[in-house]
Design a protein around this motif. Sequence first.
Motif, PDB file in Angstrom:
ATOM      1  N   GLN A 134      27.778-123.075 -70.880  1.00 54.83           N
ATOM      2  CA  GLN A 134      28.874-123.586 -70.046  1.00 54.83           C
ATOM      3  C   GLN A 134      30.205-122.905 -70.383  1.00 54.83           C
ATOM      4  O   GLN A 134      30.537-122.794 -71.563  1.00 54.83           O
ATOM      5  CB  GLN A 134      29.108-125.071 -70.334  1.00 54.83           C
ATOM      6  N   GLY A 163      28.439-121.786 -83.182  1.00 55.21           N
ATOM      7  CA  GLY A 163      27.242-122.588 -82.869  1.00 55.21           C
ATOM      8  C   GLY A 163      26.563-122.080 -81.614  1.00 55.21           C
ATOM      9  O   GLY A 163      25.348-121.869 -81.596  1.00 55.21           O
ATOM     10  N   ASN A 164      27.336-121.850 -80.545  1.00 58.89           N
ATOM     11  CA  ASN A 164      26.766-121.308 -79.307  1.00 58.89           C
ATOM     12  C   ASN A 164      26.105-119.951 -79.577  1.00 58.89           C
ATOM     13  O   ASN A 164      25.068-119.631 -79.003  1.00 58.89           O
ATOM     14  CB  ASN A 164      27.838-121.096 -78.232  1.00 58.89           C
ATOM     15  N   GLN A 211      23.296-136.877 -75.116  1.00 58.57           N
ATOM     16  CA  GLN A 211      24.512-136.166 -74.720  1.00 58.57           C
ATOM     17  C   GLN A 211      25.317-136.997 -73.718  1.00 58.57           C
ATOM     18  O   GLN A 211      26.544-137.051 -73.773  1.00 58.57           O
ATOM     19  CB  GLN A 211      24.180-134.805 -74.110  1.00 58.57           C
ATOM     20  N   LYS A 267      29.103-138.146 -74.491  1.00 53.91           N
ATOM     21  CA  LYS A 267      30.204-137.659 -73.651  1.00 53.91           C
ATOM     22  C   LYS A 267      30.808-138.792 -72.823  1.00 53.91           C
ATOM     23  O   LYS A 267      32.008-138.809 -72.577  1.00 53.91           O
ATOM     24  CB  LYS A 267      29.740-136.497 -72.766  1.00 53.91           C
ATOM     25  N   GLN A 324      19.579-129.337 -77.582  1.00 61.81           N
ATOM     26  CA  GLN A 324      19.125-129.437 -76.187  1.00 61.81           C
ATOM     27  C   GLN A 324      17.680-129.918 -76.068  1.00 61.81           C
ATOM     28  O   GLN A 324      17.119-129.940 -74.975  1.00 61.81           O
ATOM     29  CB  GLN A 324      19.273-128.069 -75.489  1.00 61.81           C
ATOM     30  N   VAL A 372      24.578-125.412 -85.990  1.00 66.10           N
ATOM     31  CA  VAL A 372      25.811-125.209 -86.746  1.00 66.10           C
ATOM     32  C   VAL A 372      26.669-126.462 -86.620  1.00 66.10           C
ATOM     33  O   VAL A 372      26.886-126.967 -85.516  1.00 66.10           O
ATOM     34  CB  VAL A 372      26.575-123.965 -86.228  1.00 66.10           C
ATOM     35  N   SER A 417      31.411-127.705 -81.833  1.00 68.27           N
ATOM     36  CA  SER A 417      31.425-127.829 -80.380  1.00 68.27           C
ATOM     37  C   SER A 417      32.645-127.158 -79.780  1.00 68.27           C
ATOM     38  O   SER A 417      33.742-127.227 -80.350  1.00 68.27           O
ATOM     39  CB  SER A 417      31.450-129.325 -80.066  1.00 68.27           C
ATOM     40  N   LYS A 418      32.458-126.541 -78.601  1.00 68.16           N
ATOM     41  CA  LYS A 418      33.570-125.912 -77.877  1.00 68.16           C
ATOM     42  C   LYS A 418      34.701-126.884 -77.618  1.00 68.16           C
ATOM     43  O   LYS A 418      35.854-126.528 -77.613  1.00 68.16           O
ATOM     44  CB  LYS A 418      33.103-125.481 -76.485  1.00 68.16           C
TER      45      LYS A 418
HETATM   46  N1  AQP Z   1      26.622-126.346 -82.919  1.00 66.43           N
HETATM   47  C1  AQP Z   1      25.613-125.723 -82.327  1.00 66.43           C
HETATM   48  N2  AQP Z   1      24.622-125.193 -83.070  1.00 66.43           N
HETATM   49  C2  AQP Z   1      23.591-124.540 -82.472  1.00 66.43           C
HETATM   50  N3  AQP Z   1      23.495-124.370 -81.146  1.00 66.43           N
HETATM   51  C3  AQP Z   1      24.466-124.874 -80.369  1.00 66.43           C
HETATM   52  N4  AQP Z   1      24.684-124.872 -79.040  1.00 66.43           N
HETATM   53  C4  AQP Z   1      25.837-125.514 -78.760  1.00 66.43           C
HETATM   54  N5  AQP Z   1      26.401-125.952 -79.901  1.00 66.43           N
HETATM   55  C5  AQP Z   1      25.580-125.573 -80.909  1.00 66.43           C
HETATM   56  C6  AQP Z   1      23.808-124.222 -78.078  1.00 66.43           C
HETATM   57  O1  AQP Z   1      24.618-123.408 -77.244  1.00 66.43           O
HETATM   58  C7  AQP Z   1      24.018-123.330 -75.960  1.00 66.43           C
HETATM   59  C8  AQP Z   1      25.051-123.500 -74.900  1.00 66.43           C
HETATM   60  O2  AQP Z   1      25.588-124.764 -74.957  1.00 66.43           O
HETATM   61  P1  AQP Z   1      26.318-125.354 -73.700  1.00 66.43           P
HETATM   62  O3  AQP Z   1      27.422-124.487 -73.293  1.00 66.43           O
HETATM   63  O4  AQP Z   1      25.324-125.658 -72.637  1.00 66.43           O
HETATM   64  O5  AQP Z   1      26.913-126.705 -74.138  1.00 66.43           O
HETATM   65  P2  AQP Z   1      26.766-127.596 -75.371  1.00 66.43           P
HETATM   66  O6  AQP Z   1      25.405-127.595 -75.963  1.00 66.43           O
HETATM   67  O7  AQP Z   1      27.275-128.939 -74.972  1.00 66.43           O
HETATM   68  O8  AQP Z   1      27.750-126.809 -76.306  1.00 66.43           O
HETATM   69  P3  AQP Z   1      29.118-127.255 -76.841  1.00 66.43           P
HETATM   70  O9  AQP Z   1      29.694-126.092 -77.575  1.00 66.43           O
HETATM   71  O10 AQP Z   1      29.006-128.513 -77.600  1.00 66.43           O
HETATM   72  O11 AQP Z   1      29.946-127.456 -75.499  1.00 66.43           O
HETATM   73  P4  AQP Z   1      30.788-128.706 -75.029  1.00 66.43           P
HETATM   74  O12 AQP Z   1      31.766-128.958 -76.121  1.00 66.43           O
HETATM   75  O13 AQP Z   1      31.419-128.280 -73.744  1.00 66.43           O
HETATM   76  O14 AQP Z   1      29.807-129.826 -74.846  1.00 66.43           O
HETATM   77  C9  AQP Z   1      22.903-124.366 -75.911  1.00 66.43           C
HETATM   78  O15 AQP Z   1      21.657-123.706 -76.013  1.00 66.43           O
HETATM   79  C10 AQP Z   1      23.160-125.215 -77.121  1.00 66.43           C
HETATM   80  O16 AQP Z   1      21.963-125.722 -77.666  1.00 66.43           O
END
Ligand code: AQP
Length: 327
Positions: A9, A17-18, A107, A111, A148, A184, A195-196
């Motif tokens: 996203q 982490g991503n 999730q 959220k 996920q 991570v 997280s982002k």
């Molecule tokens: N901390 C993490 N460690 C390992 N993998 C991670 N992913 C996210 N955070 C970690 C993996 O990154 C991929 C893309 O994630 P995403 O953009 O679909 O959203 P997310 O999982 O919700 O990531 P964020 O960073 O926490 O975003 P926000 O803050 O917007 O919700 C996925 O494959 C995820 O597993």
Amino acid sequence: MNTIFSGIQPSGDLTLGNYLGALKNFIPFQDTHECYYCVVNQHAITVPQEPAQLHARTTELAAIYLAAGLDPNKATLFVQSEVPEHALLGWVMITTSYVGEMERMTQYKDKARKQGDSIPLGLMTYPPLMAADILLYQADLVPVGEDQRQHMEITRTLAERFNYRYGEVFTVPEMWAPKGGARVMSLQEPTKKMSKSDDNRTATIYLLDETDDIVRKIKRAQTDSESVIRYDKENKPGVSNLLSIHAAISGKSFAELERDYDGQGYGTLKKDVADLVVGELEPIRRRYHELVGSPELGRILDEGRDKAHAKASVTYRKAVEAMGLYR
Ligand code: AQP
């Protein structure tokens, strides 16, 4: 050739982490699989986004994919909202889902809690849209981070439910997660994932962070007072997080790392982890700055959109025909 789909996203600056949980692992598949990698901007709008920022982050994320090693001659890179079948099949998957199973998604609960009284409905319908993303490409394998897993299970359930009701339309996909999980955690609250959207920028390493920032953040990472380097997620989450970042980059096992660091202090571990992270991210940051804003990026996304649409439209037609929606 088996097919891969995954997405990220554009909901904030990409984190380590991503990268370690997802992006880094996407690259080797392009030599062995038919790969579709997506900037999932329609997932990003499940929480409010500022339009100009979302627009900028969408192409920035595409540039990061390429900077990390994605080769547009081997894999298809595209933006979700430019292939309308994602939203169309998303609706079909919503009608295949039950409210109860969506309410149980971790999730969604996490959220929704942050949104007060006005919880966007899109947060609840995120998993059926994710299922649609994957099923449109008849993906066999979906490389994603451990966080996920629940969404992948519901994707399989929805594909099986649809196939049971209407006939064998979709490939039921498997999840692929990196060895050891590569989950991570926040550097400041290591029981919470990095997280982002975390407001605490010291807790998060961003893919485009400068070297000094990376070193400073890792130096300040929370550990414990035991002064023993051992992987123990329950009792030593901070040190375990550093070991897991080390392992994901160096390829070493936790047992090997515990032997290497026997009798050493946290300062040494932090320095080595910082060196590894800097070494990994520096070339990506350099390539990113060359690519972002280049006309080449626009051409790659146009071609990716057309290739993705060609495949997605065939699957969508099959699905709606099976349901009696196609006249
Ligand atoms: N901390 C993490 N460690 C390992 N993998 C991670 N992913 C996210 N955070 C970690 C993996 O990154 C991929 C893309 O994630 P995403 O953009 O679909 O959203 P997310 O999982 O919700 O990531 P964020 O960073 O926490 O975003 P926000 O803050 O917007 O919700 C996925 O494959 C995820 O597993």
